[in-house]
Design a protein around this motif. Structure first.
Motif, PDB file in Angstrom:
ATOM      1  N   MET A   1      32.309  31.763  46.196  1.00  8.23           N
ATOM      2  CA  MET A   1      31.271  32.338  46.738  1.00  8.23           C
ATOM      3  C   MET A   1      31.220  32.175  48.334  1.00  8.23           C
ATOM      4  SD  MET A   1      30.140  34.483  44.394  1.00  8.23           S
ATOM      5  CE  MET A   1      28.884  35.124  45.608  1.00  8.23           C
ATOM      6  N   VAL A   2      31.774  30.867  48.715  1.00  3.59           N
ATOM      7  CA  VAL A   2      31.741  30.493  50.109  1.00  3.59           C
ATOM      8  C   VAL A   2      32.782  31.482  50.687  1.00  3.59           C
ATOM      9  CG1 VAL A   2      32.311  28.816  51.771  1.00  3.59           C
ATOM     10  CG2 VAL A   2      30.746  28.304  49.713  1.00  3.59           C
ATOM     11  N   THR A   3      34.042  31.567  49.986  1.00  4.83           N
ATOM     12  CA  THR A   3      34.938  32.213  50.748  1.00  4.83           C
ATOM     13  C   THR A   3      34.651  33.864  50.779  1.00  4.83           C
ATOM     14  OG1 THR A   3      36.730  30.826  49.543  1.00  4.83           O
ATOM     15  CG2 THR A   3      37.292  33.057  50.333  1.00  4.83           C
ATOM     16  N   VAL A   4      33.749  34.499  49.865  1.00  4.03           N
ATOM     17  CA  VAL A   4      33.602  35.717  49.908  1.00  4.03           C
ATOM     18  C   VAL A   4      32.011  35.846  51.107  1.00  4.03           C
ATOM     19  CG1 VAL A   4      31.908  37.553  48.633  1.00  4.03           C
ATOM     20  CG2 VAL A   4      33.873  36.239  47.441  1.00  4.03           C
ATOM     21  N   LEU A   5      31.510  34.887  51.344  1.00  4.37           N
ATOM     22  CA  LEU A   5      30.428  35.094  52.030  1.00  4.37           C
ATOM     23  C   LEU A   5      31.181  34.847  53.668  1.00  4.37           C
ATOM     24  CD1 LEU A   5      27.530  34.946  53.177  1.00  4.37           C
ATOM     25  CD2 LEU A   5      27.595  32.443  52.944  1.00  4.37           C
ATOM     26  N   VAL A   6      31.923  34.189  53.909  1.00  2.32           N
ATOM     27  CA  VAL A   6      32.720  33.980  55.128  1.00  2.32           C
ATOM     28  C   VAL A   6      33.399  35.081  55.481  1.00  2.32           C
ATOM     29  CG1 VAL A   6      34.142  32.342  56.552  1.00  2.32           C
ATOM     30  CG2 VAL A   6      32.599  31.469  55.161  1.00  2.32           C
ATOM     31  N   TRP A   7      34.143  35.702  54.543  1.00  2.00           N
ATOM     32  CA  TRP A   7      35.331  36.792  54.793  1.00  2.00           C
ATOM     33  C   TRP A   7      34.310  38.101  55.009  1.00  2.00           C
ATOM     34  CZ3 TRP A   7      39.889  37.365  51.223  1.00  2.00           C
ATOM     35  CH2 TRP A   7      40.870  36.243  51.341  1.00  2.00           C
ATOM     36  N   THR A   8      32.999  38.288  54.479  1.00  2.18           N
ATOM     37  CA  THR A   8      32.116  39.250  54.670  1.00  2.18           C
ATOM     38  C   THR A   8      31.825  39.097  56.043  1.00  2.18           C
ATOM     39  OG1 THR A   8      31.657  39.578  52.524  1.00  2.18           O
ATOM     40  CG2 THR A   8      30.293  40.567  54.069  1.00  2.18           C
ATOM     41  N   SER A   9      31.150  37.783  56.378  1.00  2.00           N
ATOM     42  CA  SER A   9      30.563  37.772  57.710  1.00  2.00           C
ATOM     43  C   SER A   9      31.733  37.992  58.787  1.00  2.00           C
ATOM     44  CB  SER A   9      30.144  36.535  58.030  1.00  2.00           C
ATOM     45  OG  SER A   9      29.254  36.274  56.957  1.00  2.00           O
ATOM     46  N   PHE A  10      33.056  37.575  58.603  1.00  2.00           N
ATOM     47  CA  PHE A  10      34.016  37.768  59.623  1.00  2.00           C
ATOM     48  C   PHE A  10      34.222  39.142  59.739  1.00  2.00           C
ATOM     49  CE2 PHE A  10      38.657  38.935  59.830  1.00  2.00           C
ATOM     50  CZ  PHE A  10      38.889  38.218  60.825  1.00  2.00           C
ATOM     51  N   ILE A  11      34.370  40.089  58.891  1.00  2.00           N
ATOM     52  CA  ILE A  11      34.710  41.486  59.302  1.00  2.00           C
ATOM     53  C   ILE A  11      33.662  42.044  60.080  1.00  2.00           C
ATOM     54  CG2 ILE A  11      34.720  43.785  57.910  1.00  2.00           C
ATOM     55  CD1 ILE A  11      36.125  42.407  55.719  1.00  2.00           C
ATOM     56  N   LEU A  12      32.222  41.894  59.776  1.00  2.00           N
ATOM     57  CA  LEU A  12      31.190  42.132  60.607  1.00  2.00           C
ATOM     58  C   LEU A  12      31.093  41.685  62.059  1.00  2.00           C
ATOM     59  CD1 LEU A  12      28.402  42.454  57.719  1.00  2.00           C
ATOM     60  CD2 LEU A  12      29.833  44.231  58.586  1.00  2.00           C
ATOM     61  N   ILE A  13      31.449  40.353  62.154  1.00  2.00           N
ATOM     62  CA  ILE A  13      31.142  39.905  63.682  1.00  2.00           C
ATOM     63  C   ILE A  13      32.514  40.141  64.378  1.00  2.00           C
ATOM     64  CG2 ILE A  13      31.040  37.562  64.691  1.00  2.00           C
ATOM     65  CD1 ILE A  13      29.644  36.788  62.384  1.00  2.00           C
ATOM     66  N   ALA A  14      33.415  40.185  63.691  1.00  2.00           N
ATOM     67  CA  ALA A  14      34.689  40.475  64.641  1.00  2.00           C
ATOM     68  C   ALA A  14      34.669  42.029  64.766  1.00  2.00           C
ATOM     69  CB  ALA A  14      36.059  40.491  63.717  1.00  2.00           C
ATOM     70  N   ARG A  15      34.208  42.919  64.154  1.00  2.00           N
ATOM     71  CA  ARG A  15      34.056  44.351  64.670  1.00  2.00           C
ATOM     72  C   ARG A  15      33.145  44.541  65.631  1.00  2.00           C
ATOM     73  NH1 ARG A  15      36.022  49.359  65.809  1.00  2.00           N
ATOM     74  NH2 ARG A  15      34.274  51.009  65.667  1.00  2.00           N
ATOM     75  N   ALA A  16      31.945  43.731  65.492  1.00  2.00           N
ATOM     76  CA  ALA A  16      30.919  43.658  66.463  1.00  2.00           C
ATOM     77  C   ALA A  16      31.172  43.371  67.877  1.00  2.00           C
ATOM     78  CB  ALA A  16      29.678  43.020  66.043  1.00  2.00           C
ATOM     79  N   SER A  17      32.240  42.308  67.772  1.00  2.00           N
ATOM     80  CA  SER A  17      32.755  41.582  68.890  1.00  2.00           C
ATOM     81  C   SER A  17      34.045  42.361  69.556  1.00  2.00           C
ATOM     82  CB  SER A  17      33.242  39.961  68.569  1.00  2.00           C
ATOM     83  OG  SER A  17      32.106  39.462  68.020  1.00  2.00           O
ATOM     84  N   SER A  18      34.745  42.972  68.652  1.00  2.00           N
ATOM     85  CA  SER A  18      35.915  43.567  69.460  1.00  2.00           C
ATOM     86  C   SER A  18      35.829  44.837  69.753  1.00  2.00           C
ATOM     87  CB  SER A  18      37.046  43.338  68.210  1.00  2.00           C
ATOM     88  OG  SER A  18      37.331  42.239  67.928  1.00  2.00           O
ATOM     89  N   ASP A  19      34.903  45.651  69.233  1.00  2.00           N
ATOM     90  CA  ASP A  19      34.712  47.030  69.564  1.00  2.00           C
ATOM     91  C   ASP A  19      34.250  47.128  71.036  1.00  2.00           C
ATOM     92  OD1 ASP A  19      34.346  49.581  69.535  1.00  2.00           O
ATOM     93  OD2 ASP A  19      32.361  49.823  68.395  1.00  2.00           O
ATOM     94  N   PRO A  20      35.148  47.990  71.965  1.00  2.00           N
ATOM     95  CA  PRO A  20      34.790  48.178  73.115  1.00  2.00           C
ATOM     96  C   PRO A  20      33.356  48.968  73.458  1.00  2.00           C
ATOM     97  CG  PRO A  20      36.874  48.866  72.650  1.00  2.00           C
ATOM     98  CD  PRO A  20      36.451  48.685  71.399  1.00  2.00           C
ATOM     99  N   ALA A  21      33.096  49.782  72.364  1.00  2.00           N
ATOM    100  CA  ALA A  21      31.937  50.552  72.473  1.00  2.00           C
ATOM    101  C   ALA A  21      30.673  49.810  72.487  1.00  2.00           C
ATOM    102  CB  ALA A  21      31.757  51.702  71.551  1.00  2.00           C
ATOM    103  N   ARG A  22      30.703  48.479  72.031  1.00  2.00           N
ATOM    104  CA  ARG A  22      29.495  47.709  71.834  1.00  2.00           C
ATOM    105  C   ARG A  22      29.390  46.613  73.027  1.00  2.00           C
ATOM    106  NH1 ARG A  22      27.653  48.456  66.319  1.00  2.00           N
ATOM    107  NH2 ARG A  22      29.319  49.564  65.488  1.00  2.00           N
ATOM    108  N   GLY A  23      30.344  46.849  74.022  1.00  2.00           N
ATOM    109  CA  GLY A  23      30.037  46.084  75.119  1.00  2.00           C
ATOM    110  C   GLY A  23      30.441  44.651  75.016  1.00  2.00           C
TER     111      GLY A  23
END
Length: 321
Positions: A1-23
């Motif tokens: 469950m720890v792995t699932v939680l971290v992997w889920t957060s990784f996808i969301l945070i990485a997209r929010a950080s890498s997307d040029p449209a989000r600045g």
């Protein structure tokens, strides 16, 4: 469950950080730098301590100037796939494709790649039920990635991110199978892949940045943002989930371990809709359902095998007693 939680957060945070449209200030290569440096602050001293204790016990298997507790050959192979390539491919994928695509194509295709590599390298048997599950995963991936490929004719670039996500899943599958093949300890494997990434990436990227040969903001971005990425991407995504995932491989094997992450595609896709405002198109929803069903088929076929194995081991122990 720890792995699932971290992997889920990784996808969301990485997209929010890498997307040029989000600045976002940091580039994908900056994020990889933060990930590796953040993890290294914890794991390299830990690795040096393990090597020191090993040498006291007469064990001299180490590499990279005594910070990796594994041999150079093993450190380089698992480090290349699990430490360096995975991070670079995944972070660059988020530049082009939304988090919902990553939800399907990274954790979703991971069981497919792992099953194929395990059959090739570890000689694992793919049962008919598991083959059906893998077929559903392929159909789900095609539904998601196929539309982006069609969009490429209109000048779209989402297909580039989808391809990078699939390659990232492949590199992590390579690490999973190698970890099982070499019977690697979870902590030592995580230290080794971080040590390899640190030695091969951090000095080179630093020189390229300071020399002005590449564009990056890691040395000029707000300290608060850099520290956040170093803590989450390094400590969370590498240290915590790296150890817990490798522990899963030790106990359940590479195929079943990657299938246990069946919750990740659904949770991260839902999070992308609710938190990042991404649309959930019909093909994406259908692909998500197919991939999740495919993973669940794999879990269903793995459970009886694991139960029989445990029962056989228990019977053997009783007989010896």
């Amino acid at each position: 469950m720890v792995t699932v939680l971290v992997w889920t957060s990784f996808i969301l945070i990485a997209r929010a950080s890498s997307d040029p449209a989000r600045g976002g200030t940091l580039t994908p290569f900056d994020l990889a730098f933060c990930r590796i440096v953040g993890a290294s602050l914890v794991l390299l001293p830990w690795g040096a301590l393990l090597v020191y204790r090993d040498r006291d016990r007469g064990i001299h298997q180490s590499s990279l100037l005594g910070v990796s507790p594994l041999s150079w050959r093993v450190t380089a192979t698992v480090g290349l796939f699990g430490g360096l390539l995975y991070a670079l491919l995944a972070y660059n994928g988020f530049v082009f494709a939304p988090a919902a695509h990553a939800s399907v194509l990274m954790p979703g295709s991971l069981p497919l790649w792992t099953a194929l590599l395990a059959a090739l390298i570890l000689h694992d048997h793919i049962t008919p039920v598991r083959a059906l599950g893998l077929g559903l995963i392929v159909l789900g991936d095609l539904l998601v990635g196929g539309r982006s490929l069609i969009g490429a004719f209109d000048g779209g670039e989402v297909w580039k991110g989808d391809l990078l996500f699939m390659l990232a899943a492949l590199t992590w599958a390579c690490y999973s199978v190698l970890a099982r093949r070499h019977h690697l300890n979870a902590v030592r494997a995580t230290i080794a892949i971080t040590a390899f990434a640190f030695v091969t990436y951090v000095p080179v990227y630093t020189v390229l940045l300071l020399g002005g040969w590449v564009h990056g903001q890691v040395f000029s971005a707000p300290l608060r943002e850099v520290l956040f990425q170093a803590v989450f991407q390094g400590w969370g995504s590498v240290v915590v989930s790296g150890i817990t995932f490798t522990k899963m491989i030790q106990h359940f094997g590479p195929v079943r371990s990657t299938m246990i992450t069946a919750l990740v595609p659904g949770l991260s896709a839902l999070g992308a809709v609710l938190l990042l405002g991404e649309p959930l198109y019909w093909n994406l929803a259908a692909g998500l359902v197919l991939v999740t069903l495919g993973i669940l088929f794999g879990i269903r076929v793995a459970l009886p095998v694991a139960t029989k194995t445990i029962a056989a081991q228990a019977g053997s122990t009783v007989a010896r007693g």
